[in-house]
Design a protein around this motif. Structure first.
Motif, PDB file in Angstrom:
ATOM      1  N   ASP A 347      77.173  64.470 108.918  1.00 11.74           N
ATOM      2  CA  ASP A 347      75.886  64.472 109.603  1.00 11.74           C
ATOM      3  C   ASP A 347      74.980  65.526 108.972  1.00 11.74           C
ATOM      4  O   ASP A 347      75.292  66.723 108.986  1.00 11.74           O
ATOM      5  N   ALA A 348      73.838  65.099 108.445  1.00 14.30           N
ATOM      6  CA  ALA A 348      72.921  66.016 107.752  1.00 14.30           C
ATOM      7  C   ALA A 348      72.349  67.077 108.675  1.00 14.30           C
ATOM      8  O   ALA A 348      71.909  68.133 108.213  1.00 14.30           O
ATOM      9  N   ALA A 349      72.369  66.834 109.983  1.00  8.44           N
ATOM     10  CA  ALA A 349      71.849  67.821 110.935  1.00  8.44           C
ATOM     11  C   ALA A 349      72.920  68.839 111.341  1.00  8.44           C
ATOM     12  O   ALA A 349      72.612  69.981 111.680  1.00  8.44           O
ATOM     13  N   VAL A 350      74.169  68.433 111.317  1.00 16.16           N
ATOM     14  CA  VAL A 350      75.270  69.305 111.737  1.00 16.16           C
ATOM     15  C   VAL A 350      75.619  70.327 110.658  1.00 16.16           C
ATOM     16  O   VAL A 350      75.896  71.498 110.954  1.00 16.16           O
ATOM     17  N   ILE A 351      75.588  69.922 109.396  1.00 12.27           N
ATOM     18  CA  ILE A 351      76.028  70.776 108.281  1.00 12.27           C
ATOM     19  C   ILE A 351      75.250  72.088 108.202  1.00 12.27           C
ATOM     20  O   ILE A 351      75.861  73.160 108.099  1.00 12.27           O
ATOM     21  N   PRO A 352      73.918  72.086 108.224  1.00  7.47           N
ATOM     22  CA  PRO A 352      73.207  73.371 108.165  1.00  7.47           C
ATOM     23  C   PRO A 352      73.458  74.263 109.369  1.00  7.47           C
ATOM     24  O   PRO A 352      73.446  75.493 109.253  1.00  7.47           O
ATOM     25  N   GLU A 353      73.682  73.672 110.549  1.00  2.39           N
ATOM     26  CA  GLU A 353      74.013  74.464 111.733  1.00  2.39           C
ATOM     27  C   GLU A 353      75.349  75.189 111.523  1.00  2.39           C
ATOM     28  O   GLU A 353      75.492  76.377 111.850  1.00  2.39           O
ATOM     29  N   ALA A 354      76.331  74.468 110.992  1.00  2.00           N
ATOM     30  CA  ALA A 354      77.639  75.058 110.741  1.00  2.00           C
ATOM     31  C   ALA A 354      77.548  76.170 109.693  1.00  2.00           C
ATOM     32  O   ALA A 354      78.166  77.224 109.838  1.00  2.00           O
ATOM     33  N   HIS A 355      76.762  75.930 108.639  1.00  2.00           N
ATOM     34  CA  HIS A 355      76.602  76.939 107.580  1.00  2.00           C
ATOM     35  C   HIS A 355      75.949  78.203 108.128  1.00  2.00           C
ATOM     36  O   HIS A 355      76.345  79.332 107.782  1.00  2.00           O
ATOM     37  N   ASP A 356      74.970  78.038 108.976  1.00  2.00           N
ATOM     38  CA  ASP A 356      74.275  79.191 109.553  1.00  2.00           C
ATOM     39  C   ASP A 356      75.257  80.067 110.343  1.00  2.00           C
ATOM     40  O   ASP A 356      75.230  81.300 110.255  1.00  2.00           O
ATOM     41  N   TYR A 357      76.143  79.430 111.090  1.00  4.55           N
ATOM     42  CA  TYR A 357      77.143  80.162 111.874  1.00  4.55           C
ATOM     43  C   TYR A 357      78.172  80.832 110.965  1.00  4.55           C
ATOM     44  O   TYR A 357      78.634  81.956 111.230  1.00  4.55           O
ATOM     45  N   LEU A 358      78.526  80.153 109.871  1.00  3.79           N
ATOM     46  CA  LEU A 358      79.519  80.684 108.938  1.00  3.79           C
ATOM     47  C   LEU A 358      79.038  81.960 108.238  1.00  3.79           C
ATOM     48  O   LEU A 358      79.860  82.795 107.846  1.00  3.79           O
ATOM     49  N   LYS A 359      77.743  82.117 108.077  1.00  2.00           N
ATOM     50  CA  LYS A 359      77.223  83.311 107.417  1.00  2.00           C
ATOM     51  C   LYS A 359      77.604  84.574 108.186  1.00  2.00           C
ATOM     52  O   LYS A 359      77.875  85.620 107.587  1.00  2.00           O
ATOM     53  N   ALA A 360      77.640  84.480 109.507  1.00 10.83           N
ATOM     54  CA  ALA A 360      78.063  85.630 110.304  1.00 10.83           C
ATOM     55  C   ALA A 360      79.560  85.884 110.124  1.00 10.83           C
ATOM     56  O   ALA A 360      80.005  87.036 110.075  1.00 10.83           O
TER      57      ALA A 360
END
Length: 452
Positions: A347-360
């Motif tokens: 899902d193109a909308a889910v991937i950036p959300e997950a990446h944003d959380y992974l940065k922390a």
């Protein structure tokens, strides 16, 4: 009797790493075993199914870690008895532990099946994914006896210095779960129900096969059916050792459930994104997790053999080794989190959300190796009450308050919410260092001429 993996002799680094490697592979397979549900659902089902599996599996993961924590009582007690060269007492500890966890599994099964809907509601599962979350929790809850059995078997064999048998059991479960998910989700399109059924079925078959294999082995401890009894003194000792760790795991897991609850109120996409990121974090934190479990067995045996200096050096080597891996994991999490997230979702909308959380979490990758090695060290010495206290301090004094506070900040992102985790880790490491300083001071006082 079979010769044990004696962790009290030989070169420290090689002894620790040889023992830790099968634990690492077992944890990898266990992570794959838990992650394959989300991976296959993410590729062959809807975003609502992904959210349901993400929330439901997080609940079950918290439950599993709590059971693992309680089973630490068996690991420590059996490890100490092996270190003392008392195989008869080790067998008694195992028999009484089996009775304890039989009761635990029955209570958990009944409670989860009855209250699965209430749990999903408490998690504030998005309306679009509520039914899926409820169903996943209910089905997996019905298989609690197999979750408990797997973790008890693992704790017993880690206690006697055998980290290969748990690797075998989780390998069986992993293969069966992957096959079951592909069949039920990808072929029969059963979505979240198929993922949950595959999980329970694979655990059941794995435990049965594992028990058949174990029965044919010569064990490094004395054991007979008469040991399977409710010896209140042994059970109380195991409970005292394991319950603080279990409570700590439960409450720390609860703090992560709070994060999921907060994110669930944002949107189903954010919910799926955090679920994907948390599943990736299970893989990212594999090395420090392996050292935490291995360190407990290593220190327990050396404590029983009265070799405290060897135990301390093992802690140092564990930290150095796991930190070097943590730096690598931090790089990939921060700069290539989108690529990692695409494994679990298309899902193109889910991937950036997950990446944003992974940065922390990239920050936490460099901190967790210190914390997990300290936790393993203190668990091995039976200082499980302190482990519980530092876990509670991190979860309820730092992580949860920060998550709630940040979530009310306008335009706060998942990265900002995720920063609560490394913040709590810093506080917990500080408490571990203070504890270590106090232990060294007490040791010097005992050795001073005045006290001799």
């Amino acid at each position: 009797m079979k010769k044990t993996n004696n962790l009290t002799e030989g070169k420290i680094l090689s002894s620790l790493t040889r023992f830790a490697m099968p634990v690492l592979f077992a944890l990898f397979l266990q992570a794959l075993y838990g992650g394959v549900d989300l991976l296959i659902v993410g590729q062959f089902a809807s975003t609502a199914d992904v959210s349901g599996v993400a929330t439901g599996s997080m609940v079950m993961q918290t439950l599993t870690m709590t059971i693992t924590g309680l089973a630490m009582g068996i690991t420590v007690l059996v490890g100490q008895r092996i270190g003392e060269k008392s195989p008869y007492k080790a067998g008694q500890a195992i028999g009484s532990g089996l009775c304890l966890f039989l009761v635990v599994s029955f209570i958990l099964t009944v409670c989860i099946i009855i209250w699965s809907g209430a749990i999903a509601r408490l998690m504030q599962a998005p309306e679009e994914a509520f039914a899926q979350t409820d169903l996943y929790i209910k089905i997996c809850g019905g298989g609690c006896i197999f979750i408990v059995a797997y973790n008890v078997l693992g704790s017993i064999f880690r206690g006697i210095g055998d980290s290969k048998t748990p690797l075998l059991t989780v390998a069986i479960a992993c293969v069966l779960n992957i096959g079951g998910d592909l069949l039920l989700v990808a072929v029969f399109h059963m979505g979240v129900a198929g993922a949950a059924l595959a999980t329970v079925a694979s655990q059941a078959v794995s435990v049965v096969i594992s028990l058949l294999i174990i029965r044919k082995r010569t064990l490094p401890f004395t054991f007979s059916r008469k040991f399977i009894r409710f010896n209140k003194n042994i059970i109380w000792t195991e409970f005292k050792l394991g319950s603080p760790v279990a409570l700590q795991e439960l409450l720390v897991g609860t703090s992560f459930l709070v994060i999921q609850m907060v994110v669930n109120t944002i949107s189903v996409t954010a919910s799926a994104g955090v679920g994907v990121a948390e599943k990736l974090c299970t893989f990212i934190m594999l090395v420090p997790s392996a050292y935490m479990q291995s360190m407990a067995a290593f220190v327990a045996q050396n404590a029983g053999a009265e070799k405290p200096q060897r135990a301390s050096k093992g802690l140092l080597y564990g930290i150095i080794t796991s930190v070097s891996i943590g730096i690598i994991m931090a790089y990939f999490s921060f700069f290539h989190g989108d690529v990692l997230s695409s494994v679990f979702s298309n899902d193109a909308a889910v991937i950036p959300e997950a990446h944003d959380y992974l940065k922390a979490y990239a920050i936490d990758c460099m901190l967790t190796p210190f914390l997990f090695c300290f936790i393993g060290y203190y668990n091995g010495y039976g200082k499980t009450l302190f482990v519980m206290i530092q876990g509670l301090a991190g979860a309820f004094c730092v992580r949860i308050p920060l998550v709630v506070l940040i979530s009310h900040i306008p335009e706060a992102t998942l990265f900002h919410i995720g920063l609560a985790t490394p913040a709590s880790t810093i506080v917990q490491i500080s408490l571990c260092l203070i504890m270590m300083t106090n232990i060294k001071k007490q040791s010097k006082q005992r050795l001073s001429p005045i006290n001799l």
